[in-house]
Design a protein around this motif. Sequence first.
Motif, PDB file in Angstrom:
ATOM      1  N   ASP A 111       0.777  -1.109  -0.014  1.00 20.63           N
ATOM      2  CA  ASP A 111       0.054   0.056   0.027  1.00 20.63           C
ATOM      3  C   ASP A 111       0.992   1.252   0.058  1.00 20.63           C
ATOM      4  O   ASP A 111       0.330   2.498  -0.175  1.00 20.63           O
ATOM      5  N   ASP A 112       2.190   1.117   0.214  1.00 20.97           N
ATOM      6  CA  ASP A 112       2.775   2.467   0.165  1.00 20.97           C
ATOM      7  C   ASP A 112       4.574   2.039  -0.104  1.00 20.97           C
ATOM      8  O   ASP A 112       4.941   0.977  -0.072  1.00 20.97           O
ATOM      9  N   ILE A 113       5.101   3.169  -0.359  1.00 22.66           N
ATOM     10  CA  ILE A 113       6.487   2.986  -0.493  1.00 22.66           C
ATOM     11  C   ILE A 113       7.183   3.702   1.121  1.00 22.66           C
ATOM     12  O   ILE A 113       6.718   4.563   1.451  1.00 22.66           O
ATOM     13  N   VAL A 114       8.279   2.878   1.532  1.00 18.30           N
ATOM     14  CA  VAL A 114       8.882   3.187   2.794  1.00 18.30           C
ATOM     15  C   VAL A 114      10.147   3.504   2.452  1.00 18.30           C
ATOM     16  O   VAL A 114      11.006   3.008   1.699  1.00 18.30           O
ATOM     17  N   PHE A 115      10.614   4.895   2.818  1.00 16.55           N
ATOM     18  CA  PHE A 115      11.995   5.139   2.769  1.00 16.55           C
ATOM     19  C   PHE A 115      12.682   5.506   4.010  1.00 16.55           C
ATOM     20  O   PHE A 115      11.935   6.068   5.173  1.00 16.55           O
ATOM     21  N   ARG A 116      13.741   5.007   4.240  1.00  9.21           N
ATOM     22  CA  ARG A 116      14.771   5.344   5.479  1.00  9.21           C
ATOM     23  C   ARG A 116      16.005   6.073   4.999  1.00  9.21           C
ATOM     24  O   ARG A 116      16.539   5.672   4.155  1.00  9.21           O
ATOM     25  N   ARG A 117      16.455   6.719   6.154  1.00 12.53           N
ATOM     26  CA  ARG A 117      17.819   7.373   6.084  1.00 12.53           C
ATOM     27  C   ARG A 117      18.231   7.616   7.308  1.00 12.53           C
ATOM     28  O   ARG A 117      17.579   7.874   8.296  1.00 12.53           O
ATOM     29  N   GLY A 118      19.347   7.945   7.402  1.00 12.68           N
ATOM     30  CA  GLY A 118      20.062   8.435   8.588  1.00 12.68           C
ATOM     31  C   GLY A 118      20.777   7.244   9.707  1.00 12.68           C
ATOM     32  O   GLY A 118      20.612   6.362   9.560  1.00 12.68           O
ATOM     33  N   ILE A 119      21.851   7.888  10.227  1.00 11.13           N
ATOM     34  CA  ILE A 119      22.687   6.995  11.023  1.00 11.13           C
ATOM     35  C   ILE A 119      22.430   7.420  12.325  1.00 11.13           C
ATOM     36  O   ILE A 119      21.792   6.565  13.268  1.00 11.13           O
TER      37      ILE A 119
END
Length: 190
Positions: A111-119
Motif C-alpha cells: 500500500d505504500d513505499i517506505v523510505f529510510r535514512r540516517g545514522i
Amino acid sequence: MTEPEFPPAAEPVAAPPQLDDGTYTAIREPRRRGLALDGTWHQISRKYVASQILQGVIGLVVTAVVMYVVATTTGQWWPWLAGGVVLLGELISLVIVPRQARALGYMLRGDDIVFRRGIMWQRVVAVPYGRMQLIDITHGPLDRLFGVAKLKMVTAAASTGVEIPGLSQKAADALRDTLIEVAETRRTGL
C-alpha cells in the motif's frame, strides 16, 4: 479493550530488476529493532558516494580559495579561522558520506513505499501510493557525469515529500514508472 481490525494488506509491488543494479548489497540496520516491515529493502547506487565526494572536494577547494583571497586582500586573521571551521565541517561530511549512503534505502510494499535514512538521526517515512501527486527526477551536472539521479515524491502534505538520492538513471526511470502505475490503480478507489 479489543484490538482494532484492519483490512488485509495488499500484495507487495513487484520491483523492477533495474532497482538493484550496481547498488549496495546490505542496508545498515537501525540499532532499534522494533520496526518490522514486510518487504525487501532496495538501496542506492555506489556511484552516489563518488559523486558526493567529488562535489565535497570541489567545495573544499572553493572554500580554501575564498579563504585565501579574503585573508590576503584584507590582511586580517579572521578569514583563516572562519575558513578553517568551514573546511573542518566539509571534511567531516566527506568522511561520513559512505556510511550515510549505506543507511539509505526504500521498500515497495503493498500500500505504500517506505523510505529510510540516517545514522544517528534516523527517519522512516511511508508514502501511500494513492496519495502521490507528483514524482520528479532531478540530477545536476556532476550527477549526470556519474549516472545518478534523485527521485522526489510529493503528496498533498508538504511534510511527507520524500527524496531518494543516488539512484542510477535506469533505476530512477523504472521506479518512477512503477510508482506512477501503482499510484493510478490506488487512486481509483479514493
